[in-house]
Motif scaffolding. Structure first.
Motif, PDB file in Angstrom:
ATOM      1  N   ALA A   1       4.043  55.252  -4.585  1.00  0.00           N
ATOM      2  CA  ALA A   1       4.510  54.951  -3.228  1.00  0.00           C
ATOM      3  C   ALA A   1       6.030  55.006  -3.146  1.00  0.00           C
ATOM      4  CB  ALA A   1       4.001  53.578  -2.793  1.00  0.00           C
ATOM      5  N   GLN A   2       6.734  54.640  -4.222  1.00  0.00           N
ATOM      6  CA  GLN A   2       8.192  54.673  -4.207  1.00  0.00           C
ATOM      7  C   GLN A   2       8.724  56.102  -4.092  1.00  0.00           C
ATOM      8  OE1 GLN A   2       9.137  51.083  -3.578  1.00  0.00           O
ATOM      9  NE2 GLN A   2      10.816  52.362  -4.257  1.00  0.00           N
ATOM     10  N   ILE A   3       7.946  57.074  -4.537  1.00  0.00           N
ATOM     11  CA  ILE A   3       8.358  58.474  -4.339  1.00  0.00           C
ATOM     12  C   ILE A   3       8.428  58.774  -2.848  1.00  0.00           C
ATOM     13  CG2 ILE A   3       7.719  60.876  -4.739  1.00  0.00           C
ATOM     14  CD1 ILE A   3       6.419  60.024  -7.346  1.00  0.00           C
TER      15      ILE A   3
ATOM     16  N   LEU B   1       3.906  60.722  14.279  1.00  0.00           N
ATOM     17  CA  LEU B   1       4.724  60.665  13.083  1.00  0.00           C
ATOM     18  C   LEU B   1       4.687  59.309  12.416  1.00  0.00           C
ATOM     19  CD1 LEU B   1       7.845  62.723  14.216  1.00  0.00           C
ATOM     20  CD2 LEU B   1       6.163  63.372  12.491  1.00  0.00           C
ATOM     21  N   GLN B   2       4.354  58.257  13.213  1.00  0.00           N
ATOM     22  CA  GLN B   2       4.281  56.928  12.612  1.00  0.00           C
ATOM     23  C   GLN B   2       3.177  56.831  11.574  1.00  0.00           C
ATOM     24  OE1 GLN B   2       4.268  53.628  15.450  1.00  0.00           O
ATOM     25  NE2 GLN B   2       6.281  53.187  14.583  1.00  0.00           N
ATOM     26  N   GLY B   3       2.193  57.705  11.640  1.00  0.00           N
ATOM     27  CA  GLY B   3       1.146  57.714  10.629  1.00  0.00           C
ATOM     28  C   GLY B   3       1.484  58.590   9.443  1.00  0.00           C
ATOM     29  N   CYS B   4       2.694  59.157   9.431  1.00  0.00           N
ATOM     30  CA  CYS B   4       3.101  60.081   8.380  1.00  0.00           C
ATOM     31  C   CYS B   4       3.537  59.313   7.143  1.00  0.00           C
ATOM     32  CB  CYS B   4       4.232  60.962   8.898  1.00  0.00           C
ATOM     33  SG  CYS B   4       4.926  62.085   7.677  1.00  0.00           S
ATOM     34  N   SER B   5       3.217  59.842   5.975  1.00  0.00           N
ATOM     35  CA  SER B   5       3.674  59.281   4.710  1.00  0.00           C
ATOM     36  C   SER B   5       4.040  60.432   3.791  1.00  0.00           C
ATOM     37  CB  SER B   5       2.590  58.426   4.065  1.00  0.00           C
ATOM     38  OG  SER B   5       2.993  58.011   2.775  1.00  0.00           O
ATOM     39  N   LEU B   6       5.211  60.337   3.188  1.00  0.00           N
ATOM     40  CA  LEU B   6       5.689  61.387   2.301  1.00  0.00           C
ATOM     41  C   LEU B   6       5.366  61.125   0.838  1.00  0.00           C
ATOM     42  CD1 LEU B   6       9.183  62.015   3.945  1.00  0.00           C
ATOM     43  CD2 LEU B   6       7.056  63.268   4.301  1.00  0.00           C
ATOM     44  N   ALA B   7       4.613  60.051   0.566  1.00  0.00           N
ATOM     45  CA  ALA B   7       4.209  59.771  -0.815  1.00  0.00           C
ATOM     46  C   ALA B   7       3.170  60.791  -1.267  1.00  0.00           C
ATOM     47  CB  ALA B   7       3.633  58.370  -0.920  1.00  0.00           C
TER      48      ALA B   7
ATOM     49  N   ALA C   1      11.569  59.912   2.033  1.00  0.00           N
ATOM     50  CA  ALA C   1      11.841  59.585   3.434  1.00  0.00           C
ATOM     51  C   ALA C   1      13.326  59.402   3.702  1.00  0.00           C
ATOM     52  CB  ALA C   1      11.082  58.321   3.835  1.00  0.00           C
ATOM     53  N   ALA C   2      14.102  59.082   2.655  1.00  0.00           N
ATOM     54  CA  ALA C   2      15.537  58.874   2.846  1.00  0.00           C
ATOM     55  C   ALA C   2      16.262  60.160   3.232  1.00  0.00           C
ATOM     56  CB  ALA C   2      16.149  58.287   1.573  1.00  0.00           C
TER      57      ALA C   2
END
Length: 470
Positions: free
Chosen positions: A305-307, A16-22, A312-313
Motif C-alpha cells: 500500500a505504501q507504494i 477518481l476518488q475510487g482510484c488507487s495507485l497501489a 500518488a505524490a
C-alpha cells in the motif's frame, strides 16, 4: 453547456476518488511441502492467515493445574507482555489517526485583539484611528479529495500495521508462554533427578553402614570403606548441583510471572508431567495460526500500500477549502450580515521540481516491499524448519528413551547382582561401586531424555502456533 461541464467534472472527481495507485497485492509464491517429512499430512499447505484460530491454552495438554495457574499469572503480571500490549494500543491509536484523514477537517478560531497601527503604514487613511479593537471568530474547512488514493492507501497501510502489531502481541505472548512451559518442564525434570539421587543416597548410606560393619569385623578392607564413603559424597555433591539448578530455574519462573525471586517459592512436585499424545498426522495448514507468519504477511501488505502512497505524490493534490466567520472593531454583532466574511474554493498542489525526492521515495517503497516479501518467505521457511526439528526430536528421543530404559534395567539388575555377591564375599566392593554408579547414571539419563522429550513437545506445540486443537 456550463452546467453539463460542471456535472461532468463532479462525476469525474467522484470516479477518481475510487482510484488507487497501489499495485495489485500478490503474496509471494512459495514451493512449500504439502506434508512434513517427519510425519504424514492430511491436507495441503495453505497461505498464512491472521492468528484468530490460535489455541489460547495449549499447555493444558500436559494436564497440570499448577502449570495452568502459572500461565494465568504470566498473562496478568508479566511486564514484557504489558509492554507489548501498550505497543499494540499505540499502533491502534496511530491507525485511528490515519483514518481521520478521510474526513473533512473543521477548526474553529477566535481572536479578540486590541492593536495599534503604525503612523507610517502605507495607504493609511487620515480618519483611521491609531489604536482600535479587532474581534474575529470563524470556522475553517479543509477536505482533501484524495483523487489518487494517497490517504486511502495510508489508511490501509496503517490498518495492516495495526493488525501486525496485534500479531506481534500474540508472538510475545506465545514466546513467554513457551519460556514458562520449558522452564516448568525443566523444573519437573530436576525434581525427578532429586528423587533419584535421594533414593540413591539412601542406598549408598546403607551400603556404607554395611561396609563399615564389615571393616570393623575385619571382613572388608579400608579401601572398600573409603570407596563407599567417596561414592556417598559424590552422590551428595550431585544432589547439591541439582538443587542449585532448581533454584535458578525457580527464580526464572518467578520473574516470568511477575514475582520477585526473593518471594517466589514453588515446592517440589511428586508427580511427573505426562507427554501429550500428538495426532497421527499434522497438516501444513496448522502453520497458518502462527502469529509471526501473520505479522510478516500484514507488513508485506502494508508495504504494498505504501507504494501507492509514493506513486500518488507525483500527481496533483486537490483539496477543498472554506472559511466562514465574522469580524468587528470591538462593537457590533459578529454574526450580523455586515460583519460576516466567507471564502470557498479548490486548492491544487502540483509538484514541479523536487530534486529527485519523489522518485527516490517510490524506489524506497518498492525496496521496502521486497524486503517485507523476503522476510515473509524467510519466516515461513523458518516455521517449517521448527516443526520438522521438533518432530524429528520427538521421534528420535522416543527411540533413544526406549534404548536407555533397557540399559537402565540391565544396570539395575547388575547392581543387584553385585550387591548380593559382595555380601556373599564373592566380589570386591569395587564391583559394587561400579555397578551402582552405572545404575545411577542410567536412571538419570532416562529422566534427562524424558525432560528433553517434554521440551521438544513444547517446541512443537508453539511451532504450530499453539498446538493442534481448536
Amino acid at each position: 453547456m456550463q452546467p453539463k461541464l460542471k456535472r461532468g467534472a463532479l462525476l469525474l472527481a467522484l470516479a477518481l476518488q475510487g482510484c488507487s495507485l497501489a499495485p495489485a497485492y500478490k503474496p509471494p509464491q512459495l514451493d512449500l511441502p504439502q506434508h512434513y517429512r517427519e510425519q504424514s499430512s492430511d491436507g495441503p499447505w495453505h497461505s498464512a492467515q491472521p492468528a484468530d484460530q490460535l489455541s489460547p491454552q495449549w499447555w493444558r495438554l500436559y494436564h497440570d493445574e499448577r502449570l495452568n495457574s502459572l500461565q494465568q499469572r504470566l498473562l496478568k503480571a508479566n511486564p514484557d507482555l504489558a509492554a507489548a500490549l501498550a505497543h499494540y494500543d499505540g499502533a491502534q491509536a496511530y491507525a485511528s489517526q490515519l483514518h481521520a484523514g478521510l474526513f473533512p477537517q473543521i477548526t474553529a478560531s477566535g481572536q479578540p485583539l486590541r492593536q495599534r497601527q503604525s503612523d507610517s503604514r502605507p495607504l493609511r487613511g487620515t480618519e483611521q484611528p491609531a489604536v482600535y479593537n479587532s474581534n474575529t471568530a470563524g470556522f475553517a474547512l479543509n477536505y482533501d479529495l484524495d483523487l489518487w488514493g494517497k490517504i486511502r492507501n495510508q489508511v490501509v497501510a496503517g490498518d495492516a500495521r495495526a493488525q501486525a502489531s496485534a500479531d506481534d502481541l500474540a508472538v510475545a505472548r506465545l514466546s513467554l508462554q513457551r519460556q514458562l512451559a520449558s522452564l516448568y518442564v525443566q523444573l519437573d525434570g530436576l525434581d525427578a533427578q532429586q528423587r533419584i539421587l535421594s533414593s540413591s543416597l539412601d542406598d549408598y548410606s546403607q551400603a556404607l553402614q554395611l561396609t563399615r560393619a564389615r571393616y570393623q569385623g575385619q571382613i572388608s578392607s579400608e579401601l572398600d570403606l573409603t570407596r563407599a564413603q567417596s561414592q556417598l559424597a559424590e552422590a551428595e555433591a550431585q544432589l547439591d548441583d541439582v538443587r542449585g539448578q532448581r533454584n535458578l530455574t525457580e527464580h526464572a519462573i518467578g520473574e516470568l510471572v511477575g514475582e520477585p525471586a526473593s518471594n517466589f517459592v514453588l515446592p517440589a512436585s511428586e508427580q511427573t508431567l505426562s507427554l501429550p499424545e500428538q495426532p497421527a498426522a499434522l497438516p501444513g495448514s496448522l502453520l497458518q495460526r502462527r502469529p509471526d507468519i501473520a505479522a510478516a504477511e500484514r507488513r508485506m501488505f502494508a508495504a504494498n500500500a505504501q507504494i501507492g502512497v509514493a506513486k500518488a505524490a507525483w500527481y496533483p493534490d486537490f483539496s477543498l477549502t472554506g472559511l466562514l466567520g465574522g469580524q468587528t472593531q470591538g462593537v457590533g454583532n459578529l454574526l450580523s450580515a455586515s460583519n460576516r466574511f466567507w471564502a470557498l474554493g479548490p486548492l491544487v498542489n502540483l509538484p514541479i521540481f523536487e530534486g529527485g525526492r519523489l522518485d527516490a521515495e517510490e524506489r524506497q517503497a518498492r525496496a521496502e516491499f521486497e524486503e517485507a516479501s523476503a522476510h515473509y518467505r524467510g519466516q515461513v521457511l523458518h516455521a517449517v524448519r521448527e516443526v520438522e526439528d521438533n518432530l524429528a526430536q520427538l521421534r528420535d528421543l522416543r527411540q533413544q528413551g526406549l534404548d536407555e530404559q533397557a540399559a537402565a534395567n540391565a544396570a539395575e539388575h547388575t547392581r543387584a547382582l553385585a550387591t548380593n555377591s559382595y555380601e556373599a564375599g564373592a566380589v570386591s566392593y569395587l564391583d559394587v561401586v561400579t555397578a551402582q554408579t552405572a545404575a545411577l547414571q542410567a536412571q538419570r539419563a532416562v529422566q534427562a531424555l524424558r525432560t528433553r522429550q517434554l521440551q521438544a513437545s513444547v517446541g512443537l506445540l508453539t511451532a504450530l502456533g499453539g498446538g493442534w486443537e481448536g
